[in-house]
Scaffold this motif. Structure first.
Motif, PDB file in Angstrom:
ATOM      1  N   LEU A 160       0.757  -1.304  -0.092  1.00  0.00           N
ATOM      2  CA  LEU A 160       0.065   0.061  -0.308  1.00  0.00           C
ATOM      3  C   LEU A 160       0.759   1.468   0.119  1.00  0.00           C
ATOM      4  O   LEU A 160       0.627   2.079  -0.890  1.00  0.00           O
ATOM      5  N   GLU A 161       1.908   1.402   0.742  1.00  0.00           N
ATOM      6  CA  GLU A 161       2.746   2.378   0.967  1.00  0.00           C
ATOM      7  C   GLU A 161       3.535   2.749  -0.236  1.00  0.00           C
ATOM      8  O   GLU A 161       3.654   3.709  -0.842  1.00  0.00           O
ATOM      9  N   ALA A 162       4.019   1.528  -0.742  1.00  0.00           N
ATOM     10  CA  ALA A 162       4.553   1.819  -2.139  1.00  0.00           C
ATOM     11  C   ALA A 162       3.849   2.102  -3.312  1.00  0.00           C
ATOM     12  O   ALA A 162       4.143   3.122  -4.155  1.00  0.00           O
ATOM     13  N   ARG A 163       2.505   1.957  -3.582  1.00  0.00           N
ATOM     14  CA  ARG A 163       1.787   2.439  -4.394  1.00  0.00           C
ATOM     15  C   ARG A 163       1.202   3.847  -4.341  1.00  0.00           C
ATOM     16  O   ARG A 163       0.972   4.426  -5.277  1.00  0.00           O
ATOM     17  N   ALA A 164       1.137   4.216  -2.958  1.00  0.00           N
ATOM     18  CA  ALA A 164       0.894   5.614  -2.482  1.00  0.00           C
ATOM     19  C   ALA A 164       2.064   6.679  -3.062  1.00  0.00           C
ATOM     20  O   ALA A 164       1.918   7.479  -3.731  1.00  0.00           O
ATOM     21  N   GLU A 165       3.103   6.065  -2.796  1.00  0.00           N
ATOM     22  CA  GLU A 165       4.443   6.776  -3.464  1.00  0.00           C
ATOM     23  C   GLU A 165       4.523   6.718  -4.707  1.00  0.00           C
ATOM     24  O   GLU A 165       4.851   7.766  -5.594  1.00  0.00           O
ATOM     25  N   TYR A 166       4.162   5.742  -5.566  1.00  0.00           N
ATOM     26  CA  TYR A 166       3.902   5.436  -6.893  1.00  0.00           C
ATOM     27  C   TYR A 166       3.161   6.467  -7.440  1.00  0.00           C
ATOM     28  O   TYR A 166       3.538   7.062  -8.717  1.00  0.00           O
ATOM     29  N   ALA A 167       2.007   6.802  -6.860  1.00  0.00           N
ATOM     30  CA  ALA A 167       1.077   7.715  -7.551  1.00  0.00           C
ATOM     31  C   ALA A 167       1.587   8.974  -7.299  1.00  0.00           C
ATOM     32  O   ALA A 167       1.379   9.920  -8.319  1.00  0.00           O
ATOM     33  N   VAL A 168       2.255   9.329  -6.447  1.00  0.00           N
ATOM     34  CA  VAL A 168       2.965  10.803  -6.276  1.00  0.00           C
ATOM     35  C   VAL A 168       4.092  10.804  -7.487  1.00  0.00           C
ATOM     36  O   VAL A 168       4.177  11.847  -8.006  1.00  0.00           O
ATOM     37  N   ALA A 169       4.738   9.769  -7.551  1.00  0.00           N
ATOM     38  CA  ALA A 169       5.694   9.982  -8.819  1.00  0.00           C
ATOM     39  C   ALA A 169       4.933  10.159 -10.106  1.00  0.00           C
ATOM     40  O   ALA A 169       5.569  11.001 -10.928  1.00  0.00           O
ATOM     41  N   LEU A 170       3.901   9.474 -10.286  1.00  0.00           N
ATOM     42  CA  LEU A 170       2.980   9.546 -11.696  1.00  0.00           C
ATOM     43  C   LEU A 170       2.651  11.073 -11.700  1.00  0.00           C
ATOM     44  O   LEU A 170       2.743  11.555 -12.817  1.00  0.00           O
ATOM     45  N   ALA A 171       2.069  11.621 -10.537  1.00  0.00           N
ATOM     46  CA  ALA A 171       1.963  12.874 -10.610  1.00  0.00           C
ATOM     47  C   ALA A 171       3.043  13.834 -11.009  1.00  0.00           C
ATOM     48  O   ALA A 171       2.914  14.704 -11.683  1.00  0.00           O
ATOM     49  N   TYR A 172       4.152  13.642 -10.483  1.00  0.00           N
ATOM     50  CA  TYR A 172       5.298  14.456 -10.843  1.00  0.00           C
ATOM     51  C   TYR A 172       5.617  14.258 -12.186  1.00  0.00           C
ATOM     52  O   TYR A 172       6.160  15.233 -12.841  1.00  0.00           O
ATOM     53  N   CYS A 173       5.210  13.149 -12.848  1.00  0.00           N
ATOM     54  CA  CYS A 173       5.710  12.831 -14.124  1.00  0.00           C
ATOM     55  C   CYS A 173       4.406  13.357 -15.226  1.00  0.00           C
ATOM     56  O   CYS A 173       4.594  13.355 -16.469  1.00  0.00           O
ATOM     57  N   GLY A 174       3.487  14.155 -14.576  1.00  0.00           N
ATOM     58  CA  GLY A 174       2.300  14.697 -15.295  1.00  0.00           C
ATOM     59  C   GLY A 174       1.085  13.534 -15.502  1.00  0.00           C
ATOM     60  O   GLY A 174       0.392  14.071 -16.531  1.00  0.00           O
TER      61      GLY A 174
END
Length: 940
Positions: free
Chosen positions: A842-856
């Motif tokens: 869960l924590e990894a996927r939340a961090e992944y979502a943030v990375a996706l947002a920074y990627c646009g």
């Protein structure tokens, strides 16, 4: 234990991740824009394109054109993640000017009007232009907030919103029983086809009634898929290059629902035909009638009503097939319930229509293998719900589930949709929303209400021979896949090899055995509850002998290949066969701490530590394992437990290893208390017991950990750097030898190195990286090296945690969101999946979502967060979830931005010890070699 990991263990299971994530993001953005444009065109077609004389065109002079009521509309569609800038519309306005001239001059008829459609609002600069007197009166801008004029459809904020708008318009169209959203999907496919040159790029109003009728005909007999439809794992497309496909699954596997849902999105000619209620001899004739009625309107081209051959049967089917071939129609015929047909009848049907494609849906039946052999095909199976779909199903019933419970549900149901839905409802209705209690009752067979799974599978299970049921029951007690030799050995107590082989063949024919990688197989997960019930009725002597054989096989296999899932299952199995002593032995292995969940063995180790019948050494190592797990992730060992360890060391003639492990725990406690003097005192005592170089290195590493706990960051770094150099030398390597080595190349370089030594080097590199980051310095390549080394020796948990740290540093230190995204896709998620590290997911996927947002990629980020919203967790997880949601929103609005990258000299890549140090040529080298810097790493 020796380790010979596969390539998959180095980087995780092969997952088709692209090499260039930036390119993938661009591709996704392009296709998202095209699909948005197609759906807007559907909305326009259904809103205004039905008017008398109207014609809609796509991809001619503009994205969309519509001639209606004397007006020629030119519409440009733009999708953006950020506000629309003046530069985004400049070229469109110039084209509008040229088109306007053609209409004014009479070259083109009708009055020209123009529209700019966007999912994003105009920027401040563009808004000023829109409000200015120079903006053309015949050009309107349509956005979600600005709305639309002239009865044009409004714009949606994203693809999903645009789908909702089109669906609402579709609800006003009279098209029989076809669901509005299905109509939008089908028309969007036709718009895509027209955009590529089909239909001469046009849709005329007078063609629409026939077009809508064709869509209704093609789908009218497909059962309505469930709403909402939740895709299964790796769902196959309904169209393929195979002429004949066979999809087999138990009732409840979602075969028909998959076909019905896939049909909604397909542009192919489709026909659904259920053979279940027809005599076999009647199927060809009725199928022929269905084909003619469906695709030829009941008559052949240029002829009166079609006359089927008087004898019907296969001749009628051949005739219908030839008529379709004349019309150049190749249909996909979905035959449901084919397990009720004989092999000969099915072969005759597919042979009688050689120009058509067939998808046969059926339940497991005895003649399946014969069908495969006769038709030269291999059966397919749907993948079942994945974790996110399971969590969504339970959330829809108001039942919260954590990732571990989701894995248990998948283990019990194999993800078969009907079984998962039934489990969620029973958890809500019979267990007060306690999904874990429901799972435990199913495993123990104490539930008092039959599940759909029981009712459906009991018939199949009871039809097996006693030998096959016994074999299934014993295989159900094993949670991992076994190879053929292991399976035969485990089932040996059931009788002669011929008896066992016959039972296995029977299970395979019934689709109750599932094949896995490396020629291994195991019982279908959906059968496990029934298998557990049968196991309880079998001779416990036979069961005990089978489980004893299994644990011996697993222990032996761990000596040749360190497989963490096997180790995890073995840890659960050992107390069941009365081998807690072997469990304590395993607790002395480095790899013991890489398996998934300590909770499963905690009570067992506590009992071993307190049981006077155990030897003092076994009691010590049980206490050591408990203390180690307490100290992981920044925790502190229980002082009382460590006191018991000290008492055992004082009262028994233990070897140096026990005394050293006691010292390690004492140093950690002292470091956590911030007492550096006591850390050094314990370290001096430990040096007396460290008689070998290897023991000395382990002691020095634990001293570094303790200094780090005490907050002495620079001292920790100074302690680690010479230690890292020595650890590389012990492996016969230089640190630079490992740079840019991956997968098999890295494994080959490490050769026959002791995996424990490799893991300790990774520990030291990982700790060094954490220290320098806290000193506001970049970790260079050492975090990457640590994660790769962990993965090489199968230390999956440590590899995943180090990779998560790496992804975080790529965002916060290196300002490389695309790099962070790649680390998640290619390393973190494969590791979590392969090693079943559900507590990290869960924590990894939340961090992944943030990375996706920074990627646009805000669509991807939102999709992740919506899925995570279905999982239940503790307060800490809820806080992290809310923080990620807030951060993504701030990134979307431009408030949160990626920072400037932290720079380091290129020479630091090959000499990371120099990072942040200003070393003069005659100073001692930071690596701790004792040589001057100019004669050591400065040269290198």
């Amino acid at each position: 234990m020796a380790v010979t990991p596969s390539a998959a263990a180095v980087i995780g299971p092969f997952d088709h991740s692209p090499m260039d994530r930036a390119q993938l993001a661009r591709i996704e953005s392009v296709h998202r824009g095209f699909f948005y444009q197609h759906v807007y065109a559907v909305a326009l077609l259904l809103a205004l394109g039905r008017h008398v004389g109207a014609v809609l065109a796509v991809e001619l002079d503009e994205d969309i054109e519509l001639v209606v009521g004397g007006v020629h509309w030119y519409i440009q569609v733009k999708t953006r993640l950020t506000p629309v800038q003046p530069s985004d519309v400049k070229s469109a306005l110039e084209r509008f000017d040229a088109l306007r001239v053609k209409h004014i001059s009479g070259v083109r008829s009708g009055r020209a009007k123009f529209a700019l459609v966007s999912n994003s609002e105009p920027s401040q600069g563009l808004q000023q232009q829109l409000d200015g007197v120079a903006w053309p009166d015949d050009v309107q801008m349509i956005t979600p907030a600005r709305g639309a004029g002239d009865d044009l459809p409004i714009a949606g904020s994203d693809v999903d919103a645009m789908m909702d708008i089109s669906t609402a318009i579709a609800e006003t169209v009279p098209f029989g029983g076809l669901a509005p959203r299905t109509l939008v999907f089908k028309l969007a496919t036709l718009v895509q086809q027209a955009s590529a040159g089909g239909r001469d790029h046009q849709f005329a109003a007078y063609d629409l009634p026939e077009l809508l009728e064709q869509l209704v005909i093609q789908l009218q007999d497909f059962p309505e898929p469930p709403s909402p439809y939740r895709p299964q794992r790796d769902e196959p497309p309904i169209a393929s290059d195979k002429r004949i496909r066979l999809i087999v699954g138990f009732s409840g596997a979602g075969k028909t629902a998959w076909a019905a849902e896939a049909a909604r999105h397909a542009s192919d000619a489709l026909i659904y035909f259920d053979v279940g209620d027809l005599p076999s001899r009647a199927v060809p004739t009725n199928l022929a009638r269905e084909i003619i009625a469906r695709f030829l309107g009941g008559r052949a081209k240029g002829v009166g009503g079609v006359q089927l051959p008087p004898n019907g049967g296969i001749d009628a089917l051949r005739y219908a097939d030839s008529l379709l071939a004349d019309e150049r129609i190749r249909a996909i015929i979905v035959l449901d319930n084919v397990h009720r047909l004989s092999v000969a009848d099915l072969r005759e049907i597919v042979s009688g229509a050689p120009n058509q494609a067939f998808i046969a849906l059926g339940q497991p039946w005895a003649e399946r293998a014969l069908v495969e052999a006769t038709l030269g095909i291999e059966a397919e199976a749907l993948g079942g719900f994945g974790p996110d779909a399971v969590a969504a199903v339970f959330a829809a019933e108001g039942v919260g589930v954590d990732p571990e419970t989701v894995e248990t549900v998948l283990h019990l149901t194999a993800g078969l949709p009907l079984f998962v839905i039934n489990a969620a409802r029973l958890s809500a209705q019979q267990f007060g929303g306690a999904a874990r209690a429901f799972c435990e009752s199913i495993l123990a067979r104490t539930h008092q209400q039959d599940t759909a799974q029981d009712l459906i599978l009991e018939v199949a299970f009871s039809s097996l021979s006693k030998e096959a049921r016994d074999a299934a029951a014993i295989l159900g007690a094993c949670d991992i896949a076994l190879d053929a030799n292991e399976t035969s050995a485990m089932l040996g107590p059931l009788g002669e090899q011929a008896v066992v082989s016959q039972a296995l063949r029977e299970l395979r024919r019934a689709s109750m055995l599932v094949n896995f990688a490396e020629a291994r197989s195991g019982l279908h997960d959906a059968l496990r509850p029934l298998a557990a019930g049968h196991l309880a009725q079998m001779s416990q002597v036979t069961v005990g002998e089978a489980l004893e054989r299994l644990q011996l096989l697993l222990v032996a296999s761990l000596h040749t290949r360190q497989d963490i899932p096997r180790l995890t299952f073995l840890i659960r199995l050992l107390p069941r066969v009365g081998r807690t002593d072997a469990l304590v032995d395993l607790a002395t292995s480095e790899m013991f701490y890489e398996q998934g969940n300590m909770a499963m063995m905690w009570d067992t180790l506590v009992e071993a530590a307190e049981d006077p019948s155990y030897s003092p050494r076994d009691q010590f190592w049980a206490l050591d394992a408990l203390s180690y797990w307490e100290s992981r992730d920044g925790g502190i060992p229980d002082e009382g437990r460590v006191g018991q360890m000290a008492e055992l060391v004082a009262n028994n003639p233990f070897e140096a290893r026990e005394r050293l492990n006691l010292t390690f725990k004492q140093m950690i406690i002292a470091g956590s208390a911030g007492d550096r003097k006591l850390v050094e005192a314990h370290y001096r005592e430990g040096r007396k017991a460290a008689k070998t170089e290897e023991a000395g290195r382990i002691l020095r590493y634990n001293r570094a950990v303790s200094l780090y706990r005490a907050g002495a960051l620079q001292q920790t770094r100074n302690a680690l750097e010479p230690l890292i150099e020595e650890m590389h030398q012990a492996l016969g390597l230089r640190e630079n030898d490992l740079l840019f080595k991956n997968g098999p190349a890295l494994t080959e370089l490490l050769g026959g190195s002791d995996p424990d030594d490799v893991k300790r080097l990774a520990d030291a590199l990982n700790l060094w990286s954490t220290v320098v980051v806290r000193l506001n310095l970049p970790p260079m390549m050492r975090r990457i090296q640590a994660s790769k080394l962990y993965a090489t020796v199968g230390a999956g948990r440590s590899a995943a945690v180090a990779a998560q740290e790496l992804a975080d540093e790529m965002l916060k230190i290196m300002a490389m969101p695309e790099g962070a995204r790649e680390v998640f896709d290619q390393h973190i998620f494969p590791l979590i999946d392969h090693y079943k590290l559900t507590d990290l997911a869960l924590e990894a996927r939340a961090e992944y979502a943030v990375a996706l947002a920074y990627c646009g990629d805000f669509d991807g980020a939102d999709q992740q967060m919506r899925a995570l919203g279905n999982y239940a967790g503790d307060e800490e997880w809820e806080a992290k979830h809310d923080h990620a949601l807030d951060l993504i929103q701030r990134i979307r609005s431009g408030v949160a931005r990626i920072g400037a990258p932290m720079r380091a000299s290129s020479s630091s890549l090959r000499n990371p010890n120099s990072v942040g140090r200003h070393t003069r040529p005659d100073d001692p080298c930071p690596c701790g070699s004792g040589r001057k810097f100019k004669r050591c790493h400065s040269r290198r």
